[in-house]
Write a protein that holds these residues in place. Structure first.
Motif, PDB file in Angstrom:
ATOM      1  N   LEU A  80       1.200  -1.704  -0.329  1.00 57.07           N
ATOM      2  CA  LEU A  80       0.364  -0.171  -0.423  1.00 57.07           C
ATOM      3  C   LEU A  80       0.887   1.455   0.016  1.00 57.07           C
ATOM      4  CD1 LEU A  80      -2.860   0.771  -0.343  1.00 57.07           C
ATOM      5  CD2 LEU A  80      -2.481   1.567   2.279  1.00 57.07           C
ATOM      6  N   GLN A  81       0.983   1.770  -1.041  1.00 55.56           N
ATOM      7  CA  GLN A  81       2.309   3.217  -0.571  1.00 55.56           C
ATOM      8  C   GLN A  81       1.088   3.815  -1.053  1.00 55.56           C
ATOM      9  OE1 GLN A  81       4.446   3.211  -2.123  1.00 55.56           O
ATOM     10  NE2 GLN A  81       4.654   5.821  -1.061  1.00 55.56           N
ATOM     11  N   MET A  82       1.334   5.155   0.100  1.00 51.28           N
ATOM     12  CA  MET A  82       0.129   6.349   0.913  1.00 51.28           C
ATOM     13  C   MET A  82       0.846   7.416   0.445  1.00 51.28           C
ATOM     14  SD  MET A  82      -1.141   3.925   4.391  1.00 51.28           S
ATOM     15  CE  MET A  82       0.254   4.164   5.540  1.00 51.28           C
ATOM     16  N   ASN A  83       0.240   8.533  -0.255  1.00 55.77           N
ATOM     17  CA  ASN A  83       1.161   9.690  -0.740  1.00 55.77           C
ATOM     18  C   ASN A  83      -0.380  10.549   0.061  1.00 55.77           C
ATOM     19  OD1 ASN A  83       2.462   8.425  -1.690  1.00 55.77           O
ATOM     20  ND2 ASN A  83       1.761   8.276  -3.505  1.00 55.77           N
ATOM     21  N   SER A  84       0.833  12.053   0.186  1.00 57.95           N
ATOM     22  CA  SER A  84      -0.118  12.662   0.298  1.00 57.95           C
ATOM     23  C   SER A  84      -0.793  12.469   2.232  1.00 57.95           C
ATOM     24  CB  SER A  84      -1.478  13.763   0.134  1.00 57.95           C
ATOM     25  OG  SER A  84      -0.329  13.761  -1.893  1.00 57.95           O
ATOM     26  N   LEU A  85       0.056  12.372   3.303  1.00 55.97           N
ATOM     27  CA  LEU A  85      -0.947  11.537   4.367  1.00 55.97           C
ATOM     28  C   LEU A  85      -1.648  12.787   4.469  1.00 55.97           C
ATOM     29  CD1 LEU A  85       1.596   8.767   4.868  1.00 55.97           C
ATOM     30  CD2 LEU A  85      -0.759   8.244   4.940  1.00 55.97           C
ATOM     31  N   LYS A  86      -2.856  12.672   5.379  1.00 55.59           N
ATOM     32  CA  LYS A  86      -3.249  13.544   6.380  1.00 55.59           C
ATOM     33  C   LYS A  86      -2.956  13.106   7.680  1.00 55.59           C
ATOM     34  CE  LYS A  86      -6.311  14.322   2.780  1.00 55.59           C
ATOM     35  NZ  LYS A  86      -7.965  14.201   1.797  1.00 55.59           N
ATOM     36  N   PRO A  87      -3.504  13.476   8.946  1.00 52.81           N
ATOM     37  CA  PRO A  87      -3.203  13.616  10.083  1.00 52.81           C
ATOM     38  C   PRO A  87      -4.626  12.560  10.565  1.00 52.81           C
ATOM     39  CG  PRO A  87      -3.372  15.695  10.538  1.00 52.81           C
ATOM     40  CD  PRO A  87      -3.304  15.339   8.630  1.00 52.81           C
TER      41      PRO A  87
END
Length: 117
Positions: A80-87
């Protein structure tokens, strides 16, 4: 009994990226429809993304355009590639075979993702 071991979590700043991995045991992984799930504190576990044996994908609206699910059947591994992560992405992330999601004994330990400045 097939087992899944998640890894790759950690602490990241908002806007950052992480790549999660899920190592599967056994020889039938390539036939499984797989999912990434997450559970935030005080909330129910939710489905984040799925991938079929033919690599067709679906995503929850909350992660569409930011997360990418993929698989390497030769390595028995889900990603799972996760970009632009948010709280709001802060949670424990789990992988599982889609049809086993109601089996309480099928879940691994997960990997913690914390998005915070």
């Amino acid at each position: 009994q097939v087992q899944f071991v998640e890894s790759g979590g950690g602490l990241v700043q908002p806007g950052g990226s992480l790549r999660l991995s899920c190592a599967a045991s056994g020889s039938a992984f390539r036939f499984y429809m797989m999912g990434w799930y997450r559970q935030a504190p005080g909330k129910q576990r939710e489905l984040v993304a799925t991938i079929t044996s033919a690599s067709g994908t679906t995503y929850a609206d909350s992660v569409k355009g930011r997360f990418t699910i993929s698989r390497d059947n030769a390595k028995n591994t889900l990603y799972l590639q996760m970009n632009s992560l948010k709280p709001d992405d802060t949670a424990v992330y789990y992988c599982n075979r889609k049809i086993w999601e109601t089996d309480a004994n099928s879940w691994g330990r997960g990997t913690q993702v914390t998005v915070s400045s």
